[in-house]
Design a protein around this motif. Sequence first.
Motif, PDB file in Angstrom:
ATOM      1  N   LEU A 490       0.446  -1.759   0.046  1.00 19.46           N
ATOM      2  CA  LEU A 490      -0.148   0.043  -0.101  1.00 19.46           C
ATOM      3  C   LEU A 490       1.277   1.209  -0.063  1.00 19.46           C
ATOM      4  O   LEU A 490       0.167   2.062  -0.750  1.00 19.46           O
ATOM      5  N   LYS A 491       1.884   1.248   0.549  1.00 16.01           N
ATOM      6  CA  LYS A 491       2.653   2.043   0.461  1.00 16.01           C
ATOM      7  C   LYS A 491       3.599   3.189  -0.556  1.00 16.01           C
ATOM      8  O   LYS A 491       3.710   3.896  -1.272  1.00 16.01           O
ATOM      9  N   THR A 494       0.753   3.931  -3.164  1.00 15.05           N
ATOM     10  CA  THR A 494       0.569   5.608  -2.721  1.00 15.05           C
ATOM     11  C   THR A 494       1.811   6.300  -2.988  1.00 15.05           C
ATOM     12  O   THR A 494       2.121   7.468  -3.623  1.00 15.05           O
ATOM     13  N   LYS A 495       3.132   6.180  -3.159  1.00 17.45           N
ATOM     14  CA  LYS A 495       4.184   7.125  -3.997  1.00 17.45           C
ATOM     15  C   LYS A 495       3.896   6.805  -5.081  1.00 17.45           C
ATOM     16  O   LYS A 495       4.094   7.871  -5.513  1.00 17.45           O
ATOM     17  N   GLU A 497       1.456   6.452  -7.271  1.00 19.90           N
ATOM     18  CA  GLU A 497       0.519   7.512  -7.067  1.00 19.90           C
ATOM     19  C   GLU A 497       0.931   8.907  -7.715  1.00 19.90           C
ATOM     20  O   GLU A 497       0.691   9.696  -7.951  1.00 19.90           O
ATOM     21  N   LYS A 498       1.599   9.008  -6.811  1.00 22.02           N
ATOM     22  CA  LYS A 498       1.659  10.769  -5.775  1.00 22.02           C
ATOM     23  C   LYS A 498       2.687  10.872  -7.641  1.00 22.02           C
ATOM     24  O   LYS A 498       3.514  12.157  -7.850  1.00 22.02           O
ATOM     25  N   VAL A 521      -7.744   0.826   2.118  1.00 17.87           N
ATOM     26  CA  VAL A 521      -7.672   1.375   1.222  1.00 17.87           C
ATOM     27  C   VAL A 521      -8.226   3.395   1.922  1.00 17.87           C
ATOM     28  O   VAL A 521      -7.132   4.003   2.038  1.00 17.87           O
ATOM     29  N   SER A 524      -5.609   5.097   4.938  1.00 18.92           N
ATOM     30  CA  SER A 524      -5.131   5.300   4.249  1.00 18.92           C
ATOM     31  C   SER A 524      -4.944   6.571   3.793  1.00 18.92           C
ATOM     32  O   SER A 524      -5.464   7.020   3.272  1.00 18.92           O
ATOM     33  N   PRO A 525      -3.371   7.122   3.520  1.00 15.01           N
ATOM     34  CA  PRO A 525      -3.083   8.528   2.512  1.00 15.01           C
ATOM     35  C   PRO A 525      -3.786   8.038   1.170  1.00 15.01           C
ATOM     36  O   PRO A 525      -3.872   9.057   0.427  1.00 15.01           O
ATOM     37  N   LEU A 526      -3.501   7.386   0.689  1.00 14.64           N
ATOM     38  CA  LEU A 526      -3.966   6.947  -0.043  1.00 14.64           C
ATOM     39  C   LEU A 526      -4.933   7.414  -0.752  1.00 14.64           C
ATOM     40  O   LEU A 526      -6.053   7.372  -1.941  1.00 14.64           O
ATOM     41  N   GLU A 528      -7.501   8.851   0.951  1.00 12.41           N
ATOM     42  CA  GLU A 528      -7.474  11.054   1.053  1.00 12.41           C
ATOM     43  C   GLU A 528      -7.027  11.103  -0.134  1.00 12.41           C
ATOM     44  O   GLU A 528      -8.040  12.256  -0.695  1.00 12.41           O
ATOM     45  N   ALA A 529      -5.750  10.795  -1.182  1.00 15.17           N
ATOM     46  CA  ALA A 529      -6.002  11.384  -2.399  1.00 15.17           C
ATOM     47  C   ALA A 529      -6.485  11.262  -3.390  1.00 15.17           C
ATOM     48  O   ALA A 529      -6.849  11.861  -4.037  1.00 15.17           O
TER      49      ALA A 529
END
Length: 558
Positions: A490-491, A494-495, A497-498, A521, A524-526, A528-529
């Motif tokens: 997941l981390k 997330t990176k 995707e950013k 998901v 997680s920050p993902l 939120e994004a």
Amino acid sequence: MFFPEWLAHYRKDWLRPDVVAGLTVAAVVIPKALAYATIAGLPVQVGLYTAFTPMLVYALLGTSRVLSVSTTTTIAILVATALGDVVSGNATANLATASAALTCLVGLILIVARLLRLGFIANFISEPVLIGFKAGVGIVIVVDQVPKLLGIHFHKGSFFHNLIAIVQEIPHAALATVAVGAVMIGLLVAIEHFAPRAPAPLIAVAAGIGGVSLLGLSSHGVATVGHVPTGLPALALPNFEMMMALWPPALGIALMSFTETIAGGRAFAESGEPMPRPNQELLATGLANLIGAFFGAMAAGGGTTQTAVNRLSGARSQLSGLVTSFAALGTMLLLAPLIGLMPDATLAAVVIVYSVGLIQPAEFLEVLKVRRTEFIWALVALVGVVLVGTLEGIVVAIIVSLVALAHQASNPPVYVLGRKPGTNVFRPQSTEHPEDETFPGMLMLRPEGRIFFANAQRIGEKMWPPIIATKPKVVALDFAGVFDFEFTALKMLTKSEKKLREDEGITVWLVGLNPDVLAMVRRSPLGEALGHDRMCFDMEQAVARYRASTPGGSRHDC
């Protein structure tokens, strides 16, 4: 727990077929059990004890209606290797004590596995690896028995040492023994071919005994089994020191015993019958071995061949196993002197004919046809048994299975999708379907399986080439085939995707997340994004929203 569950549901019309099947199986099992005892380097009467006590205990406690439990060629050769490592010479007393210790340990290990609910180990060794392992065992057994068939003697060593010694000793073969062996093999093969339902081992044993009695084969140098004690087995007490030395091979034998038991039980369960329950099977086979240890039995497990005979003979319940067990008891009490007249070459012929059945080239070819990688795993297991030994071969088989599992888990597929025209079916793009639809500016990718720390990097590497090649505006990741999504993965997503959004101007959508993955998901920050707009229910919805938004501007959200 110790009352036979099947007895409460027993039907009167099952009695006759069960009795007939039990007696038919006894005619096959008893001669083979005698032969398997010789494979293990034990006195032939141990085969009778193994066909009696473990069979009896399993019939009372086992969950398979037709599984026949005594011993098998695989277990016998494993026992031979284990006993050879702790018993010097061929002292019968030492062998009996060591065998009792080994069988007791196998039983205890299986019972502990039941207490820990480790029934899932039935699937621990993959089928291709098991095919290779059994073929290797078959080759080792045949080479081990050929000297008895030829009437030759030499100091045994490694597989290739024995093979070379056989070739060197062929000129010194005893012709009478070779003739007996050849006749027995011919007889067994003929019966199996022309009368497959006949008890071939029993007929061969009877013919061998008749030859010694009527033709005086012993006077021509044909070796016989010799004295076989009449009556019940003496109480055998396991030796604690031997148990300490034998526990590593006992683990391997317990694994193989349970694997063969559950495989045989599942293979011959008919529609409408309850499937064997793995944890109860652990208890049943564990107690069969533990109790059998005190009554002279060697390590036991379910046998596929004898179970097939039981099913084909019309067995309806575990009562057939009880009948087989009592037939073995009757043989111990009444027929032991006749068994002593049996030629060693007869037992060797029985062992060789049925051990050759472990070597199935067709199964190797079937694996090769389906998947070349797993064919290589099967060959590795075979070579491992032949080169490093049978017990070590189990370790090789387990390692190969684990490596295979790790390879599969670390290298899951990532597909580029297209849509079958006129449908909502999305499938991997291929040259067979060039007509499948794609959508300019949208790349549809589908990873499959569990995504976790060991494969997340690899999945990312597989996604980059199509992204670079197509330079899409939207990458839609179809997670319908992803049943688990681990934190490390997941981390990494997330990176990624950013990076895609900020550096490449590419928007990532997630599609078809199952409830557990979706909840993870969103926390997680993902999540939120992405927000609600970039997580779609399925790929059809994602395509529809993408196509609807494209003519109107740059917004590409679900």
